[in-house]
Design an enzyme around this catalytic site. Structure first.
Site, PDB file in Angstrom:
ATOM      1  N   ARG A 157      89.565  43.881  46.033  1.00 52.49           N
ATOM      2  CA  ARG A 157      89.293  42.559  46.592  1.00 52.49           C
ATOM      3  C   ARG A 157      88.235  42.604  47.677  1.00 52.49           C
ATOM      4  NH1 ARG A 157      87.768  38.528  45.135  1.00 52.49           N
ATOM      5  NH2 ARG A 157      89.306  38.810  43.490  1.00 52.49           N
ATOM      6  N   LYS A 190      72.510  30.931  60.832  1.00 57.25           N
ATOM      7  CA  LYS A 190      73.713  30.235  60.367  1.00 57.25           C
ATOM      8  C   LYS A 190      74.429  31.088  59.323  1.00 57.25           C
ATOM      9  CE  LYS A 190      71.601  25.741  61.309  1.00 57.25           C
ATOM     10  NZ  LYS A 190      71.055  24.493  60.747  1.00 57.25           N
ATOM     11  N   LYS A 222      63.780  26.483  71.350  1.00 56.95           N
ATOM     12  CA  LYS A 222      64.273  25.352  70.569  1.00 56.95           C
ATOM     13  C   LYS A 222      64.433  24.115  71.448  1.00 56.95           C
ATOM     14  CE  LYS A 222      67.219  26.012  67.276  1.00 56.95           C
ATOM     15  NZ  LYS A 222      66.349  25.662  66.127  1.00 56.95           N
ATOM     16  N   GLU A 255      59.684  25.366  68.811  1.00 52.58           N
ATOM     17  CA  GLU A 255      60.024  24.262  67.920  1.00 52.58           C
ATOM     18  C   GLU A 255      59.299  22.994  68.363  1.00 52.58           C
ATOM     19  OE1 GLU A 255      63.904  21.481  67.469  1.00 52.58           O
ATOM     20  OE2 GLU A 255      64.267  23.617  67.086  1.00 52.58           O
ATOM     21  N   ASP A 282      59.785  21.009  62.843  1.00 53.31           N
ATOM     22  CA  ASP A 282      61.172  20.679  62.537  1.00 53.31           C
ATOM     23  C   ASP A 282      61.334  19.226  62.113  1.00 53.31           C
ATOM     24  OD1 ASP A 282      63.928  21.454  62.409  1.00 53.31           O
ATOM     25  OD2 ASP A 282      64.279  20.280  64.217  1.00 53.31           O
TER      26      ASP A 282
END
Length: 366
Positions: A157, A190, A222, A255, A282
């Site tokens: 597994r 992410k 950012k 950004e 962005d």
């Protein structure tokens, strides 16, 4: 342990060999010791060898891949080990199990699977007729593992969890990378917690390029940094000062969310020496009601930059839109979807492959 071999299609292979009665107990205790080890316990362990891998994992200064494998096994074993295996599998039983693709895709995690098998039982023999990054089709037997039945089932597994997730990421990455050309496809941060390197490794296997590994290897200014600093110019100036004072050399990305911010960045760069290397554009891809996207704002931003810096498109990037975005002239396209919402590729490990295929045909999965 690894190798590419011509695999037999033998549906089942069970071998029993003589063993003293106490052997099962010793084997179970040994397995428990193995899986109880934490990431912190790997200090002094021999380094994992990545030689001969089709695609090597990305580098990380502190990531403990061997420790992640141990923790994955430990969460399965708990404080008792596999009670079902201990109850049903004789100590002297050996088997041969086959990897079976239950849908089409790009296989990934073969090298990691070998690490897991080796961690559970170094005597297991693993052979493949595919390598990381190869295409597999539904119904294909593409690898096998043979040895102690207990070890094979204990590892099963954890091996499949890694391989299915990595193969899902690699499959989507391959599709998006092909569609994005000539732009390069990137993932983001992410990723699943603790699986950062594993997820990014799968992106490489699928033909993508890695974005920054973490917070340490690239400056990425950012929106929140810009808001706190009081604007784009202040943020870039602060980064330039910090890097110069600390004698650091690394890539810097900022950004931008509007054409005015793009112009502000270009004005700053025309007046001052800067470490800036890339401008993120962005959410300049606007989704339309018919499912298409408007990339005119993105194209205008790319034209303004005119090759002075690398560019990266971000936002509204999915398989259906990435081709249009890639034709705008951007250098890179980043997509969180590669890792944050990936669909695992269906792969199984079966001892009785004839029965598995019969069931698969009945359920339209093989």
């Amino acid at each position: 342990m690894s190798g590419i071999a011509s695999l037999s299609s033998s549906p089942i292979s069970l071998r029993s060999r003589a063993a003293p009665a106490p052997r099962l107990r010793r084997f179970v205790i040994s397995c428990r010791r193995t899986v109880r080890m934490s990431a912190a316990a790997t200090t002094g362990s021999p380094a994992l060898s990545f030689e001969g891998m089709a695609v090597k994992p990305p580098s990380h200064p502190t990531y403990d891949l061997e420790g992640v494998i141990k923790l994955a096994l430990a969460e399965d074993a708990g404080d008792r080990g596999d009670v079902t295996c201990m109850a049903t599998i004789p100590a002297d039983m050996e088997v041969e199990a086959h990897f079976l693709a239950k849908e089409d895709g790009v296989v990934a995690g073969i090298a990691l699977a070998e690490m897991v098998f080796h961690e559970v039982d170094p005597s297991l023999k693993v052979d493949w007729n595919k390598k990381d990054g190869d295409y597999i089709h539904k119904g294909l037997q593409f690898g096998r593992v043979s040895g102690r039945a207990y070890s094979v089932v204990v590892a099963e597994r954890v091996v499949l969890n890694f391989m299915q997730r990595m193969s899902g990421i690699a499959t989507l990455t391959k599709a998006m990378a092909d569609a994005a050309h000539p732009a390069r496809i990137l993932e983001t941060r992410k990723t699943a917690p603790v699986l950062r390197l594993v997820d990014k490794w799968a992106v490489l296997i699928g033909g993508g390029k890695n974005h920054r590994m973490g917070l340490f290897d690239m400056v990425m200014i950012k929106d929140n940094h810009i808001s706190i600093a009081g604007g784009v110019t202040n943020a870039i100036r602060s980064v330039d000062t910090y890097l110069k004072q600390n004698n650091l050399q690394m890539e810097v990305e900022v950004e931008t969310r509007t054409l005015e911010e793009v112009k502000e960045v270009l004005n700053y760069a025309s007046e001052f020496n800067t470490f800036l290397t890339r401008i993120m554009l962005d959410n300049m891809v606007v989704p339309l009601s018919n499912g298409d996207v408007d990339v005119s704002m993105l194209q205008e931003a790319v034209a303004l930059i005119n090759g002075k810096f690398d560019t990266e498109a971000s936002g509204n990037v999915i398989l259906e839109t990435v081709h249009r975005i890639g034709q705008t002239g951007v250098t890179y396209i980043s997509s969180g979807a590669l890792t944050h919402s990936v669909k695992a590729l269906d792969i199984s490990l079966k001892i009785d492959t004839d029965l598995a295929l019969e069931v698969g045909r009945r359920t339209k999965r093989a």
